[in-house]
Motif scaffolding. Structure first.
Motif, PDB file in Angstrom:
ATOM      1  N   GLU A  83      11.088  10.244  -6.944  1.00 49.98           N
ATOM      2  CA  GLU A  83      11.237   9.135  -6.000  1.00 49.98           C
ATOM      3  C   GLU A  83      11.928   7.960  -6.692  1.00 49.98           C
ATOM      4  OE1 GLU A  83       8.541   6.681  -2.775  1.00 49.98           O
ATOM      5  OE2 GLU A  83       7.696   8.373  -3.855  1.00 49.98           O
ATOM      6  N   ILE A  84      12.793   7.278  -5.931  1.00 50.02           N
ATOM      7  CA  ILE A  84      13.486   6.096  -6.447  1.00 50.02           C
ATOM      8  C   ILE A  84      13.139   4.904  -5.555  1.00 50.02           C
ATOM      9  CG2 ILE A  84      15.370   7.372  -7.538  1.00 50.02           C
ATOM     10  CD1 ILE A  84      17.105   6.829  -5.085  1.00 50.02           C
ATOM     11  N   SER A  85      13.472   3.717  -6.012  1.00 47.84           N
ATOM     12  CA  SER A  85      13.157   2.514  -5.236  1.00 47.84           C
ATOM     13  C   SER A  85      13.926   2.535  -3.912  1.00 47.84           C
ATOM     14  CB  SER A  85      13.520   1.261  -6.026  1.00 47.84           C
ATOM     15  OG  SER A  85      14.928   1.125  -6.115  1.00 47.84           O
ATOM     16  N   LYS A  86      13.401   1.811  -2.926  1.00 43.49           N
ATOM     17  CA  LYS A  86      14.068   1.727  -1.627  1.00 43.49           C
ATOM     18  C   LYS A  86      15.484   1.182  -1.766  1.00 43.49           C
ATOM     19  CE  LYS A  86      10.762   1.528   2.068  1.00 43.49           C
ATOM     20  NZ  LYS A  86      10.190   0.758   3.161  1.00 43.49           N
ATOM     21  N   LYS A  87      15.621   0.150  -2.587  1.00 44.19           N
ATOM     22  CA  LYS A  87      16.936  -0.459  -2.801  1.00 44.19           C
ATOM     23  C   LYS A  87      17.930   0.578  -3.320  1.00 44.19           C
ATOM     24  CE  LYS A  87      19.241  -3.688  -5.839  1.00 44.19           C
ATOM     25  NZ  LYS A  87      19.325  -3.462  -7.242  1.00 44.19           N
ATOM     26  N   ASN A  88      17.516   1.359  -4.315  1.00 45.24           N
ATOM     27  CA  ASN A  88      18.397   2.390  -4.866  1.00 45.24           C
ATOM     28  C   ASN A  88      18.644   3.512  -3.865  1.00 45.24           C
ATOM     29  OD1 ASN A  88      18.625   0.967  -7.224  1.00 45.24           O
ATOM     30  ND2 ASN A  88      17.172   2.220  -8.365  1.00 45.24           N
ATOM     31  N   TYR A  89      17.627   3.816  -3.068  1.00 42.46           N
ATOM     32  CA  TYR A  89      17.802   4.878  -2.073  1.00 42.46           C
ATOM     33  C   TYR A  89      18.802   4.447  -0.996  1.00 42.46           C
ATOM     34  CZ  TYR A  89      16.973   8.727   1.013  1.00 42.46           C
ATOM     35  OH  TYR A  89      17.163   9.831   1.796  1.00 42.46           O
ATOM     36  N   PHE A  90      18.688   3.208  -0.537  1.00 42.69           N
ATOM     37  CA  PHE A  90      19.645   2.715   0.458  1.00 42.69           C
ATOM     38  C   PHE A  90      21.058   2.673  -0.115  1.00 42.69           C
ATOM     39  CE2 PHE A  90      15.903   0.516   2.640  1.00 42.69           C
ATOM     40  CZ  PHE A  90      15.793   1.528   3.584  1.00 42.69           C
ATOM     41  N   GLN A  91      21.171   2.369  -1.393  1.00 42.40           N
ATOM     42  CA  GLN A  91      22.474   2.384  -2.054  1.00 42.40           C
ATOM     43  C   GLN A  91      23.029   3.814  -2.073  1.00 42.40           C
ATOM     44  OE1 GLN A  91      22.578   1.932  -6.362  1.00 42.40           O
ATOM     45  NE2 GLN A  91      24.298   0.487  -6.156  1.00 42.40           N
ATOM     46  N   LEU A  92      22.181   4.782  -2.364  1.00 41.85           N
ATOM     47  CA  LEU A  92      22.598   6.185  -2.359  1.00 41.85           C
ATOM     48  C   LEU A  92      23.071   6.609  -0.964  1.00 41.85           C
ATOM     49  CD1 LEU A  92      22.831   8.876  -3.890  1.00 41.85           C
ATOM     50  CD2 LEU A  92      20.428   9.288  -3.342  1.00 41.85           C
ATOM     51  N   LEU A  93      22.340   6.191   0.070  1.00 39.01           N
ATOM     52  CA  LEU A  93      22.743   6.498   1.438  1.00 39.01           C
ATOM     53  C   LEU A  93      24.063   5.813   1.806  1.00 39.01           C
ATOM     54  CD1 LEU A  93      19.363   6.337   3.391  1.00 39.01           C
ATOM     55  CD2 LEU A  93      20.714   8.369   2.865  1.00 39.01           C
ATOM     56  N   GLU A  94      24.259   4.608   1.283  1.00 40.64           N
ATOM     57  CA  GLU A  94      25.482   3.863   1.585  1.00 40.64           C
ATOM     58  C   GLU A  94      26.711   4.534   0.972  1.00 40.64           C
ATOM     59  OE1 GLU A  94      27.520  -0.478   0.658  1.00 40.64           O
ATOM     60  OE2 GLU A  94      25.371  -0.209   0.317  1.00 40.64           O
ATOM     61  N   TYR A  95      26.601   4.966  -0.285  1.00 42.55           N
ATOM     62  CA  TYR A  95      27.741   5.531  -0.990  1.00 42.55           C
ATOM     63  C   TYR A  95      27.884   7.035  -0.803  1.00 42.55           C
ATOM     64  CZ  TYR A  95      28.221   1.081  -3.372  1.00 42.55           C
ATOM     65  OH  TYR A  95      28.403  -0.247  -3.651  1.00 42.55           O
ATOM     66  N   GLY A  96      26.837   7.699  -0.377  1.00 38.50           N
ATOM     67  CA  GLY A  96      26.868   9.153  -0.296  1.00 38.50           C
ATOM     68  C   GLY A  96      26.793   9.680   1.122  1.00 38.50           C
ATOM     69  N   GLU A  97      27.157  10.930   1.250  1.00 37.66           N
ATOM     70  CA  GLU A  97      27.037  11.643   2.519  1.00 37.66           C
ATOM     71  C   GLU A  97      25.961  12.703   2.350  1.00 37.66           C
ATOM     72  OE1 GLU A  97      29.546  14.924   5.107  1.00 37.66           O
ATOM     73  OE2 GLU A  97      30.650  13.560   3.811  1.00 37.66           O
ATOM     74  N   LEU A  98      25.019  12.762   3.265  1.00 37.57           N
ATOM     75  CA  LEU A  98      23.918  13.713   3.194  1.00 37.57           C
ATOM     76  C   LEU A  98      24.424  15.133   3.417  1.00 37.57           C
ATOM     77  CD1 LEU A  98      20.823  13.998   2.929  1.00 37.57           C
ATOM     78  CD2 LEU A  98      20.715  13.865   5.409  1.00 37.57           C
ATOM     79  N   ILE A  99      24.040  16.035   2.510  1.00 44.62           N
ATOM     80  CA  ILE A  99      24.408  17.442   2.589  1.00 44.62           C
ATOM     81  C   ILE A  99      23.107  18.245   2.583  1.00 44.62           C
ATOM     82  CG2 ILE A  99      25.694  19.328   1.481  1.00 44.62           C
ATOM     83  CD1 ILE A  99      27.496  17.029   2.325  1.00 44.62           C
ATOM     84  N   TYR A 100      23.025  19.283   3.414  1.00 44.06           N
ATOM     85  CA  TYR A 100      21.808  20.097   3.516  1.00 44.06           C
ATOM     86  C   TYR A 100      22.207  21.496   3.969  1.00 44.06           C
ATOM     87  CZ  TYR A 100      22.620  18.943   8.351  1.00 44.06           C
ATOM     88  OH  TYR A 100      23.220  18.785   9.571  1.00 44.06           O
TER      89      TYR A 100
END
Length: 183
Positions: A146-163
């Motif tokens: 788990e990472i901080s919310k701030k870092n997670y939102f940054q990951l969502l901002e810069y990345g595209e979810l793949i599944y």
């Protein structure tokens, strides 16, 4: 021809979600982590949930949902749930006008990754909490902690979810750099 429309929905059925409409009646719905209540529903309750969801999609977005659907439920402890709703083309079921029939698939093991063009914009703590893959000239992050919310939102901002199947292919064929950022 492939067309995509993006809708945002808040407080629909008590959920916050992002709705992505693909060709025809195919829809992808992204539900944040606080919606993991789907884990606790029994099969008949899941069907009721999806029927209510179909009604909301029709009411809010004009997405008419009737016929037979394959529903894939992908779950991740960090992201939440992604629902892929695919219409099945079965001509002899035309008599099911204004009715919904569904087949629900919940894969036992699902992997979520975040596709990034550049990893340098991410916080070092995010990289330390992740496995990093390089595949077809792109970076992919798979969270392991788990990472901080701030870092997670940054990951969502810069990345595209793949599944789904694509993540298995990345794990199999991509170059893994899991310990490069460890202390």
């Amino acid at each position: 021809m492939f067309t995509t429309q993006l809708f945002f929905s808040y407080n629909t059925l008590g959920d916050k979600m992002k709705v992505l409409k693909k060709d025809g009646k195919n829809v992808v719905i992204f539900l944040p982590s606080f919606n993991i209540f789907l884990d606790r529903l029994k099969k008949d309750e899941l069907e009721d949930y999806f029927r209510a969801l179909f009604l909301k999609l029709e009411e809010r977005y004009g997405i008419d949902q009737s016929g037979f659907y394959q529903i894939y439920v992908y779950k991740d402890i960090y992201y939440g749930v992604v629902l892929e709703i695919e219409e099945e083309e079965i001509p002899y079921l035309d008599y099911l006008d204004n009715e919904v029939e569904m087949n629900i698939h919940i894969p036992k093991e699902t992997i979520f990754m975040y596709q990034l063009e550049d990893i340098l914009a991410l916080d070092l703590d995010t990289l330390k909490a992740s496995d990093l893959y390089f595949y077809q000239n792109k970076f992919y992050i798979e969270l392991k902690k788990e990472i901080s919310k701030k870092n997670y939102f940054q990951l969502l901002e810069y990345g595209e979810l793949i599944y789904g199947d694509k993540t298995k292919k990345i794990q199999k064929l991509g170059k893994l750099f899991h310990s490069i950022f460890c202390e």
